[in-house]
Design an enzyme around this catalytic site. Structure first.
Site, PDB file in Angstrom:
ATOM      1  N   ARG A 104      37.266  44.028  43.706  1.00 45.89           N
ATOM      2  CA  ARG A 104      36.460  43.131  44.531  1.00 45.89           C
ATOM      3  C   ARG A 104      37.364  42.132  45.255  1.00 45.89           C
ATOM      4  NH1 ARG A 104      38.774  39.238  43.096  1.00 45.89           N
ATOM      5  NH2 ARG A 104      38.538  37.993  41.212  1.00 45.89           N
ATOM      6  N   VAL A 105      36.862  41.634  46.394  1.00 46.00           N
ATOM      7  CA  VAL A 105      37.487  40.519  47.099  1.00 46.00           C
ATOM      8  C   VAL A 105      36.546  39.333  46.958  1.00 46.00           C
ATOM      9  CG1 VAL A 105      38.267  39.634  49.319  1.00 46.00           C
ATOM     10  CG2 VAL A 105      38.652  42.027  48.749  1.00 46.00           C
ATOM     11  N   LYS A 106      37.084  38.184  46.539  1.00 45.93           N
ATOM     12  CA  LYS A 106      36.242  36.998  46.391  1.00 45.93           C
ATOM     13  C   LYS A 106      35.565  36.657  47.713  1.00 45.93           C
ATOM     14  CE  LYS A 106      38.416  34.252  42.700  1.00 45.93           C
ATOM     15  NZ  LYS A 106      37.212  34.081  41.854  1.00 45.93           N
TER      16      LYS A 106
ATOM     17  N   LYS B 189      36.420  27.432  44.145  1.00 46.68           N
ATOM     18  CA  LYS B 189      37.673  27.340  43.394  1.00 46.68           C
ATOM     19  C   LYS B 189      38.597  26.290  44.009  1.00 46.68           C
ATOM     20  CE  LYS B 189      40.752  30.179  40.732  1.00 46.68           C
ATOM     21  NZ  LYS B 189      41.000  31.547  40.206  1.00 46.68           N
TER      22      LYS B 189
ATOM     23  N   ARG C 151      37.257  23.026  42.818  1.00 44.17           N
ATOM     24  CA  ARG C 151      37.485  22.852  41.385  1.00 44.17           C
ATOM     25  C   ARG C 151      38.937  22.496  41.079  1.00 44.17           C
ATOM     26  NH1 ARG C 151      35.287  27.266  40.110  1.00 44.17           N
ATOM     27  NH2 ARG C 151      37.097  28.562  39.625  1.00 44.17           N
TER      28      ARG C 151
ATOM     29  N   ASP D 234      43.965  35.229  42.881  1.00 40.14           N
ATOM     30  CA  ASP D 234      43.013  36.261  42.444  1.00 40.14           C
ATOM     31  C   ASP D 234      41.921  36.513  43.479  1.00 40.14           C
ATOM     32  OD1 ASP D 234      41.715  33.845  42.168  1.00 40.14           O
ATOM     33  OD2 ASP D 234      40.759  34.356  40.266  1.00 40.14           O
TER      34      ASP D 234
ATOM     35  N   GLU E  63      45.407  40.485  41.824  1.00 40.75           N
ATOM     36  CA  GLU E  63      45.335  40.353  40.364  1.00 40.75           C
ATOM     37  C   GLU E  63      44.840  41.671  39.764  1.00 40.75           C
ATOM     38  OE1 GLU E  63      43.605  37.222  37.118  1.00 40.75           O
ATOM     39  OE2 GLU E  63      42.130  38.273  38.361  1.00 40.75           O
TER      40      GLU E  63
ATOM     41  N   GLU F 277      30.228  38.931  26.471  1.00 43.44           N
ATOM     42  CA  GLU F 277      30.531  37.509  26.277  1.00 43.44           C
ATOM     43  C   GLU F 277      30.195  36.724  27.541  1.00 43.44           C
ATOM     44  OE1 GLU F 277      33.408  33.967  26.205  1.00 43.44           O
ATOM     45  OE2 GLU F 277      33.183  35.615  27.642  1.00 43.44           O
TER      46      GLU F 277
END
Length: 241
Positions: free
Chosen positions: A48-50, A58, A61, A77, A144, A159
């Site tokens: 995937r590409v963000k 991000k 953040r 990433d 990544e 999780e």
């Protein structure tokens, strides 16, 4: 605005092309193992590409400058690939094969298998740099790569779902159970690898026995019946006497 849109589009496309290049390399390794070694260490590949929105979150953040240069320098990433393997040994095998390719450079490596995270998370994370050739020249783009076993991936996926659904702070008792589940998954990996290793030993033994039952006559392989071999062996013993 149009110029900014074009610049952002080219920025995102570079990561997409880097992802395509890396996926091609992984698929070649996958096919090579299938054809030559009659074995495929790669079970699944997901990439995937963000999205620009995820990148922006991000940036905020991490308190980074809102510029493309800052994003490229500090966020590694944006392009990501997750490779799922059968066994732990496959993880390091794939990692080594990717890193030995001439046009790939290792920027960073985090081994959460040998050094699991406090919550029990296990996976091998690599930041690999790959060249992408655009119309205005070469760009070196980080990708990544997360490599993990089926058991590790199963645990990590569940999780993540559990934490995504639970908005409040997770009770310590549940955190302990999750960590215990991660330990169980790791023990399963060790056991399955041992079983696979033992099966391969038996397989090699069987192949040697099969080869011993073949003779080559006029460049043609012929199978020898076991009864014939026993008869020849018995006759030879009688003759020796």
């Amino acid at each position: 605005m149009k110029a900014l849109k074009i610049e952002l589009t080219r920025f995102m496309m570079a990561y997409k092309f880097a992802l395509d290049e890396m996926n091609t390399k992984i698929n070649i390794l996958k096919d090579e193992f299938n054809y030559i070694h009659d074995y495929n260490p790669i079970e699944h590949v997901k990439s995937r590409v963000k999205s620009p929105e995820s990148i922006l979150k991000k940036v905020q953040r991490k308190n980074l400058d809102l510029s493309l240069d800052s994003i490229q320098e500090n966020i590694k990433d944006i392009a990501g690939i997750r490779v799922t393997c059968s066994f732990v040994s496959d993880i390091y095998k794939i990692s080594e094969m990717l890193q030995t390719q001439k046009d790939i450079k290792l920027l960073d490596s985090k081994d959460y298998i040998k050094n699991p995270k406090p919550n029990g998370y296990r996976s091998l994370h690599l930041i690999l740099e790959i060249p992408v050739f655009m119309s205005d020249g070469e760009q070196l783009i980080p990708v990544e790569i997360q490599i993990r076993t089926i058991a590790m991936d199963f645990w990590a996926s569940l999780e993540h779902k559990i934490f995504y659904k639970y908005n409040k702070e997770v009770p310590q008792s549940l955190l302990n159970e999750l960590k215990e589940a991660a330990t169980t998954a790791a023990e399963l990996d060790v056991k399955m690898e041992r079983i696979n290793r033992d099966i391969n030993i038996f397989k090699e033994k069987d192949q040697l026995e099969e080869e011993a039952m073949l003779i080559n006559v006029n460049e043609e392989h012929m199978a020898l019946p076991l009864r014939l071999l026993k008869f020849i062996g018995q006759t030879k013993k009688e003759t020796d006497y």
